[in-house]
Design an enzyme around this catalytic site. Structure first.
Site, PDB file in Angstrom:
ATOM      1  N   VAL A 132       0.740  -1.320   0.020  1.00  0.00           N
ATOM      2  CA  VAL A 132       0.081  -0.003  -0.041  1.00  0.00           C
ATOM      3  C   VAL A 132       0.854   1.252   0.177  1.00  0.00           C
ATOM      4  CG1 VAL A 132      -1.737   1.342   1.401  1.00  0.00           C
ATOM      5  CG2 VAL A 132      -1.954  -1.127   1.191  1.00  0.00           C
ATOM      6  N   GLU A 133       2.037   1.159   0.795  1.00  0.00           N
ATOM      7  CA  GLU A 133       2.797   2.411   0.883  1.00  0.00           C
ATOM      8  C   GLU A 133       3.563   2.670  -0.394  1.00  0.00           C
ATOM      9  OE1 GLU A 133       2.699   4.540   3.256  1.00  0.00           O
ATOM     10  OE2 GLU A 133       1.377   3.356   4.508  1.00  0.00           O
ATOM     11  N   SER A 134       4.257   2.010  -0.911  1.00  0.00           N
ATOM     12  CA  SER A 134       5.014   1.954  -2.196  1.00  0.00           C
ATOM     13  C   SER A 134       4.935   0.780  -3.340  1.00  0.00           C
ATOM     14  CB  SER A 134       6.574   1.869  -1.562  1.00  0.00           C
ATOM     15  OG  SER A 134       7.128   0.694  -1.245  1.00  0.00           O
ATOM     16  N   TYR A 279      -7.862   2.673   5.097  1.00  0.00           N
ATOM     17  CA  TYR A 279      -6.542   2.426   5.307  1.00  0.00           C
ATOM     18  C   TYR A 279      -6.420   1.207   5.865  1.00  0.00           C
ATOM     19  CZ  TYR A 279      -1.562   2.273   5.644  1.00  0.00           C
ATOM     20  OH  TYR A 279      -0.096   1.685   5.891  1.00  0.00           O
TER      21      TYR A 279
END
Ligand code: CA
Length: 364
Positions: A132-134, A279
């Site tokens: 999800v982050e990168s 999230y």
């Protein structure tokens, strides 16, 4: 992580976390030493010295740094617009990212197992946060962090917050974990595979591979993955407890008419990474899929325009086939799709609202 801004990073992705993929080719993202920024930095340097940062560290950090106009533009363009949970899931956990996640999990199996053994956070949860982050390390961002954060401290809406991040970034440089020219990340100052802002890095980053540096920026994600697990462990992760399970009688339903969830103790822990129900559900669901689980059982109802995902995808296909390119047919009506709809409406002499509708779908 801890998106420095409520939405932050994901300019094109989740509405709630901010992880902008930098575009080196964009001239607005090239730092330049403007008079106003330079004067601000001159005054800031005294405060940094008072905070215990050595002069040589400060000088090296600001060598070549500057004001980044594109950072201010992105900060100001953040809207209060809230994505539906369905759209969010289609962005962070489509089949393509599930497959990429299973492949990334297999590649990092040994590191993830060792990390789980030490911190008690399931390997698939750590892998999902990475996704999800990168996008599993593929969108770590390449905007110089000192320039991005000093721009926001000087000209942003939350100067005090970003000045504290800037001091934290200098402490990271002073500790020797990374050279100034390698300290890069999102426009909002989130860095590396797991998009840590500097204060979160100082709090939780670890040197898991034992080479003497806490490296969340390089190709090898080991330190970053361990740092994410360290962060969640510090936030109170409970070994063996659930995050949430899909349950028609559960108490959490982000989209009316859509799937419901019964949350467990680790749900609030994931929200410490990014304070949004979508999230936490997105990370948890992606983790379940990476571990071999299937899609959500319940379907989503029509959206606020009265359209289902299938209908939105059909509209995108028809627009694109007619010459109004929606840049993909994922069923998420984002800026490109809205622009295509508006252009189509103008071509038919209709008010260019950019809103999808069943009436529009029937016009092809
Ligand atoms: Ca290391």
């Amino acid at each position: 992580m801890l998106a420095a801004t409520p939405l932050s990073a994901c300019a094109d992705a989740p509405a709630m976390s901010a992880r902008p993929g930098a575009r080196a080719a964009d001239p607005d993202l090239v730092p330049r030493a403007t008079a106003g920024w330079s004067a601000w930095v001159a005054s800031f340097k005294g405060r940094a010295r008072s905070a215990g940062i050595r002069a040589d560290v400060i000088d090296a950090a600001f060598r070549g740094a500057g004001f980044v106009p594109g950072v201010v533009a992105r900060d100001r363009n953040q809207t209060e617009f809230r994505r539906s949970f369905e759209d969010y899931l289609n962005i962070v956990a489509p089949e393509s990212k599930v497959e990429a996640g299973r492949a990334a999990f297999a590649r990092q199996r040994r590191a993830l197992a060792a990390i789980e053994a030490r911190y008690g956070v399931p390997a698939e949860i750590v892998c999902a946060i990475w996704g999800v982050e990168s996008n599993y390390g593929q969108r770590r961002g390449d905007i110089p962090t000192i320039s991005a954060i000093s721009t926001l401290a000087y000209d942003g809406r939350r100067g005090a917050f970003f000045e504290s991040q800037l001091i934290a970034a200098l402490r990271i440089l002073q500790a020797g974990d990374v050279a100034p020219d390698r300290m890069v990340g999102s426009w909002a100052g989130a860095m590396g595979h797991t998009q840590f802002i500097p204060t979160s890095y100082l709090q939780s980053a670890v040197d898991f591979d034992g080479d003497g540096r806490r490296d969340i920026w390089g190709e090898d994600p080991t330190d970053a993955l361990a740092s994410a697990a360290s962060y969640l462990a510090g936030a109170g992760w409970q070994r063996g407890a659930t995050w949430a399970v899909e349950d028609p009688s559960g108490g959490l339903t982000p989209d009316a008419g859509g799937p419901s969830f019964r949350t467990g103790p680790n749900f609030r822990v994931i929200k410490r990474y990014n304070n949004s129900d979508s999230y936490a559900l997105g990370v948890g669901h992606l983790a379940d899929r990476i571990a071999g689980g299937g899609p959500l059982r319940a379907s989503f109802g029509p959206d606020r325009f009265g359209m289902t995902k299938d209908q939105r995808q059909e509209l995108q296909r028809r627009l694109t086939a007619t010459g109004f390119d929606t840049d993909g047919t994922d069923g998420v009506i984002g800026p490109k799709s809205r622009a295509a709809i508006a252009a189509f409406q103008r071509s038919r002499g209709l008010p260019a609202t950019g809103d999808p509708s069943l009436r529009l779908l029937a016009m092809f």
